[in-house]
Design a protein around this motif. Structure first.
Motif, short mmCIF file in Angstrom:
data_model
loop_
_atom_site.label_atom_id
_atom_site.label_comp_id
_atom_site.label_asym_id
_atom_site.label_seq_id
_atom_site.Cartn_x
_atom_site.Cartn_y
_atom_site.Cartn_z
N UNK A 72 55.96 62.33 59.14
CA UNK A 72 55.50 61.50 58.13
C UNK A 72 55.84 62.04 57.28
N UNK A 73 56.29 63.08 56.65
CA UNK A 73 57.27 63.50 55.52
C UNK A 73 58.40 62.01 56.27
N UNK A 74 58.40 62.05 56.85
CA UNK A 74 60.17 60.74 57.04
C UNK A 74 59.89 59.19 56.51
N UNK A 75 59.00 58.73 57.15
CA UNK A 75 58.09 57.37 57.40
C UNK A 75 57.76 57.24 55.78
N UNK A 76 57.23 58.50 55.22
CA UNK A 76 57.16 57.64 53.77
C UNK A 76 57.53 57.67 52.98
N UNK A 77 59.42 58.03 53.61
CA UNK A 77 60.74 57.99 52.93
C UNK A 77 61.81 56.87 53.24
N UNK A 78 61.21 56.64 54.45
CA UNK A 78 62.40 55.88 55.07
C UNK A 78 61.02 55.31 55.91
N UNK A 79 61.14 54.21 56.14
CA UNK A 79 59.92 53.77 56.87
C UNK A 79 61.08 53.45 58.37
N UNK A 80 62.04 53.26 58.63
CA UNK A 80 62.65 53.51 59.37
C UNK A 80 62.12 54.79 61.04
N UNK A 81 61.92 56.40 59.43
CA UNK A 81 61.40 57.09 60.64
C UNK A 81 62.40 57.68 60.24
N UNK A 82 63.81 56.86 60.48
CA UNK A 82 64.75 58.40 60.87
C UNK A 82 65.59 59.17 60.01
N UNK A 83 66.41 60.49 60.90
CA UNK A 83 66.64 60.76 59.56
C UNK A 83 68.70 61.17 60.28
N UNK A 84 68.94 61.19 59.12
CA UNK A 84 69.01 61.80 57.95
C UNK A 84 68.23 61.14 56.35
N UNK A 85 67.53 61.33 55.66
CA UNK A 85 67.28 60.94 54.64
C UNK A 85 67.57 62.03 53.27
N UNK A 86 67.82 60.83 52.01
CA UNK A 86 68.27 61.90 51.24
C UNK A 86 67.64 61.59 49.66
N UNK A 87 67.06 62.45 49.62
CA UNK A 87 65.66 62.69 48.62
C UNK A 87 66.34 62.60 46.91
N UNK A 88 66.99 61.35 45.90
CA UNK A 88 67.20 62.20 45.06
C UNK A 88 66.25 62.41 44.23
#
Ligand code: 99T
Length: 209
Positions: free
Chosen positions: A47-63
């Motif tokens: 859920x933490x990732x989906x909230x920031x990246x709809x694809x649900x994939x990592x890596x994701x970088x919050x600026x």
């Protein structure tokens, strides 16, 4: 030392995230990033990732401004613009496209290896499709053949975007397919990899045992 003003959603098993952390270390930016370890798979998303990246994939970088960048290639490009050293992604000219294309080839190896991982680890055994698995393995073999040529012709001397991507791809192969025995078939690539594996950025980001 600058404070942490970005958050990287990652997993120690993810070779795509490893590329990002290696670049952060090579460019001395690691102290600016909070590492947020997430457990996920395509069928057990975070859920933490989906909230920031709809694809649900990592890596994701919050600026710092709350925006999130995703896809390792986008993140690497962004981070390479945030330091004042020699760029690890050439900024222009034929070199830029050559190095990015080579980095993409390493990512293609990874895509095939991860599809194999998900097929064999997540899918019920009775649903496995051997022809499809073989086709992914053949992609890996073809990419390794090209990487052997690249190593042989001195194209991997600088530890830039292409070399980082290749190193992380080979690390993932060893992690998920330890029985593959690629070193015997691709000796120059093996000797290059043995050497760059000693870099601090590679040693400190090894996948879990
Ligand atoms: O597909 C999913 O829903 C979850 N998988 C991922 O997030 C994988 C983790 S590697 N990441 C990617 O596939 C990113 C690919 C993207 N093109 C990029 O960032 O470059 C996990 C490997 C493992 O556990 O073995």
């Amino acid at each position: 030392m600058p404070g942490k003003n970005m958050t990287l959603f990652y997993s120690p098993a993810s070779p795509f995230a490893r590329k990002v952390i290696v670049l952060l270390q090579e460019t001395r930016q690691l102290p600016t990033v909070e590492l947020f370890d997430v457990q996920l798979s395509p069928v057990t998303p975070s859920g933490e990732v989906i909230a920031r990246n709809p694809s649900g994939k990592i890596p994701a970088l919050e600026l710092a401004n709350g925006d999130t960048l995703h896809d390792s290639r986008v993140i690497l490009d962004y981070l390479d613009h945030q330091h004042s050293g020699e760029p690890l992604i050439p900024r222009e000219g034929p070199k830029r496209w050559q190095r990015l294309a080579l980095a993409s080839l390493a990512d293609a190896l990874l895509d095939a290896a991860i599809l194999i991982r998900y097929e064999t680890f997540l899918r019920p055994p009775e649903l496995h499709w051997p022809t499809w698995l073989d086709a992914q393995q053949e992609k890996i073999e073809r990419v390794l053949t090209e990487l052997e040529t690249q190593a042989d012709t001195g194209q991997l001397q600088r530890f830039d975007i292409a070399s980082i991507s290749i190193a992380c791809a080979l690390g993932y192969l060893d992690f998920r397919q330890p029985q593959l025995g690629w070193r015997e078939r691709f000796p120059r690539l093996a000797s290059w990899y043995a050497e760059i594996s000693q870099r601090e950025s590679m040693l400190s980001t090894q996948p879990p045992a």
